[in-house]
Motif scaffolding. Structure first.
Motif, PDB file in Angstrom:
ATOM      1  N   TRP A   1      -2.363  15.172 -10.663  1.00 18.89           N
ATOM      2  CA  TRP A   1      -3.739  14.750 -10.951  1.00 18.89           C
ATOM      3  C   TRP A   1      -4.590  16.002 -11.171  1.00 18.89           C
ATOM      4  O   TRP A   1      -4.261  17.084 -10.679  1.00 18.89           O
ATOM      5  CB  TRP A   1      -4.307  13.864  -9.849  1.00 18.89           C
ATOM      6  CG  TRP A   1      -4.502  14.541  -8.524  1.00 18.89           C
ATOM      7  CD1 TRP A   1      -3.575  14.666  -7.518  1.00 18.89           C
ATOM      8  CD2 TRP A   1      -5.681  15.203  -8.043  1.00 18.89           C
ATOM      9  NE1 TRP A   1      -4.104  15.358  -6.459  1.00 18.89           N
ATOM     10  CE2 TRP A   1      -5.398  15.703  -6.747  1.00 18.89           C
ATOM     11  CE3 TRP A   1      -6.943  15.426  -8.582  1.00 18.89           C
ATOM     12  CZ2 TRP A   1      -6.332  16.413  -5.992  1.00 18.89           C
ATOM     13  CZ3 TRP A   1      -7.878  16.129  -7.826  1.00 18.89           C
ATOM     14  CH2 TRP A   1      -7.571  16.613  -6.551  1.00 18.89           C
ATOM     15  N   LEU A   2      -5.688  15.860 -11.907  1.00 19.95           N
ATOM     16  CA  LEU A   2      -6.499  17.033 -12.239  1.00 19.95           C
ATOM     17  C   LEU A   2      -7.837  17.089 -11.507  1.00 19.95           C
ATOM     18  O   LEU A   2      -8.143  18.088 -10.870  1.00 19.95           O
ATOM     19  CB  LEU A   2      -6.719  17.101 -13.752  1.00 19.95           C
ATOM     20  CG  LEU A   2      -5.429  17.200 -14.575  1.00 19.95           C
ATOM     21  CD1 LEU A   2      -5.739  17.176 -16.063  1.00 19.95           C
ATOM     22  CD2 LEU A   2      -4.635  18.438 -14.199  1.00 19.95           C
ATOM     23  N   ILE A   3      -8.643  16.027 -11.605  1.00 20.80           N
ATOM     24  CA  ILE A   3      -9.949  16.033 -10.939  1.00 20.80           C
ATOM     25  C   ILE A   3     -10.258  14.665 -10.350  1.00 20.80           C
ATOM     26  O   ILE A   3      -9.689  13.660 -10.755  1.00 20.80           O
ATOM     27  CB  ILE A   3     -11.103  16.451 -11.884  1.00 20.80           C
ATOM     28  CG1 ILE A   3     -11.211  15.512 -13.089  1.00 20.80           C
ATOM     29  CG2 ILE A   3     -10.943  17.907 -12.314  1.00 20.80           C
ATOM     30  CD1 ILE A   3     -12.426  15.776 -13.988  1.00 20.80           C
ATOM     31  N   LYS A   4     -11.177  14.668  -9.392  1.00 21.79           N
ATOM     32  CA  LYS A   4     -11.749  13.442  -8.842  1.00 21.79           C
ATOM     33  C   LYS A   4     -13.235  13.470  -9.186  1.00 21.79           C
ATOM     34  O   LYS A   4     -13.889  14.503  -9.042  1.00 21.79           O
ATOM     35  CB  LYS A   4     -11.534  13.360  -7.333  1.00 21.79           C
ATOM     36  CG  LYS A   4     -10.062  13.192  -6.974  1.00 21.79           C
ATOM     37  CD  LYS A   4      -9.867  13.005  -5.484  1.00 21.79           C
ATOM     38  CE  LYS A   4      -8.397  12.908  -5.135  1.00 21.79           C
ATOM     39  NZ  LYS A   4      -7.810  11.612  -5.412  1.00 21.79           N
TER      40      LYS A   4
ATOM     41  N   ILE B   1     -15.999  15.941  -7.910  1.00 20.26           N
ATOM     42  CA  ILE B   1     -16.076  16.134  -6.457  1.00 20.26           C
ATOM     43  C   ILE B   1     -14.848  16.859  -5.920  1.00 20.26           C
ATOM     44  O   ILE B   1     -14.876  17.355  -4.799  1.00 20.26           O
ATOM     45  CB  ILE B   1     -16.301  14.798  -5.710  1.00 20.26           C
ATOM     46  CG1 ILE B   1     -15.173  13.816  -5.959  1.00 20.26           C
ATOM     47  CG2 ILE B   1     -17.659  14.202  -6.074  1.00 20.26           C
ATOM     48  CD1 ILE B   1     -15.223  12.584  -5.063  1.00 20.26           C
ATOM     49  N   ALA B   2     -13.788  16.957  -6.720  1.00 16.02           N
ATOM     50  CA  ALA B   2     -12.594  17.713  -6.315  1.00 16.02           C
ATOM     51  C   ALA B   2     -11.796  18.088  -7.555  1.00 16.02           C
ATOM     52  O   ALA B   2     -11.763  17.338  -8.528  1.00 16.02           O
ATOM     53  CB  ALA B   2     -11.722  16.880  -5.367  1.00 16.02           C
ATOM     54  N   ALA B   3     -11.167  19.262  -7.496  1.00 20.72           N
ATOM     55  CA  ALA B   3     -10.248  19.712  -8.543  1.00 20.72           C
ATOM     56  C   ALA B   3      -8.928  20.037  -7.858  1.00 20.72           C
ATOM     57  O   ALA B   3      -8.914  20.568  -6.741  1.00 20.72           O
ATOM     58  CB  ALA B   3     -10.807  20.935  -9.257  1.00 20.72           C
ATOM     59  N   ASN B   4      -7.830  19.709  -8.492  1.00 21.66           N
ATOM     60  CA  ASN B   4      -6.506  19.910  -7.914  1.00 21.66           C
ATOM     61  C   ASN B   4      -6.086  21.376  -8.064  1.00 21.66           C
ATOM     62  O   ASN B   4      -5.544  21.773  -9.087  1.00 21.66           O
ATOM     63  CB  ASN B   4      -5.496  18.981  -8.582  1.00 21.66           C
ATOM     64  CG  ASN B   4      -4.154  18.982  -7.892  1.00 21.66           C
ATOM     65  OD1 ASN B   4      -3.871  19.824  -7.055  1.00 21.66           O
ATOM     66  ND2 ASN B   4      -3.312  18.032  -8.263  1.00 21.66           N
TER      67      ASN B   4
END
Length: 144
Positions: free
Chosen positions: A109-112, A87-90
């Motif tokens: 952090w890398l991804i959510k 749902i998200a990438a840093n």
């Protein structure tokens, strides 16, 4: 070896994360899991020069690669510890990969991910901090 918090290792291990055999961490926040790599990875890799992350909407399948990190001496695949949807990438780490070296547990952090099952169940097969420290202690002993 008994599992306890006093296992001495040179790499930082946070108490509020779960860990996998690929040295990735997962942190549950409500129904979302934030993922990244551990202090061990950033230390072993050296200066991280490139990060490849999936776009939001990408489906993750347990055991399959979802991204990679590259340094001058190392290329490492990142693997999904559970099924889910990104749902998200840093984007900050894609633009400045050194952030992963500087702060792998927070800014790096890398991804959510929205897991396919409830978040608590998704991480239930991962290692807690004590077990991960014991794994690192074994690696440290092998390096000596």
């Amino acid at each position: 070896m008994a599992l306890n918090k006093s296992v001495p290792v040179r790499w930082q291990v946070l108490e509020d994360r779960f860990y996998d055999q690929y040295h990735q961490w997962s942190q549950v926040e409500d129904a979302v899991i934030t993922m990244g790599v551990t202090d061990y990875v950033q230390d072993s890799a050296g200066d991280i020069l490139y990060v490849s992350l999936p776009k939001p909407g990408t489906e993750l399948k347990a055991g399959e690669p979802w991204g990679s990190l590259e340094s001058g001496k190392w290329v490492g695949q990142l693997y999904a510890p559970f099924d889910g949807v990104v749902i998200a990438a840093n984007e900050a780490v894609e633009e400045a990969p050194g952030v992963v070296n500087q702060d792998p547990y927070h800014k790096g952090w890398l991804i959510k991910v929205k897991p396919a099952v409830p978040a608590g169940f998704a991480v239930s097969r991962l290692m807690g901090p004590e077990r991960y420290r014991a794994m690192l202690a074994e690696l440290e002993t092998e390096e000596l």
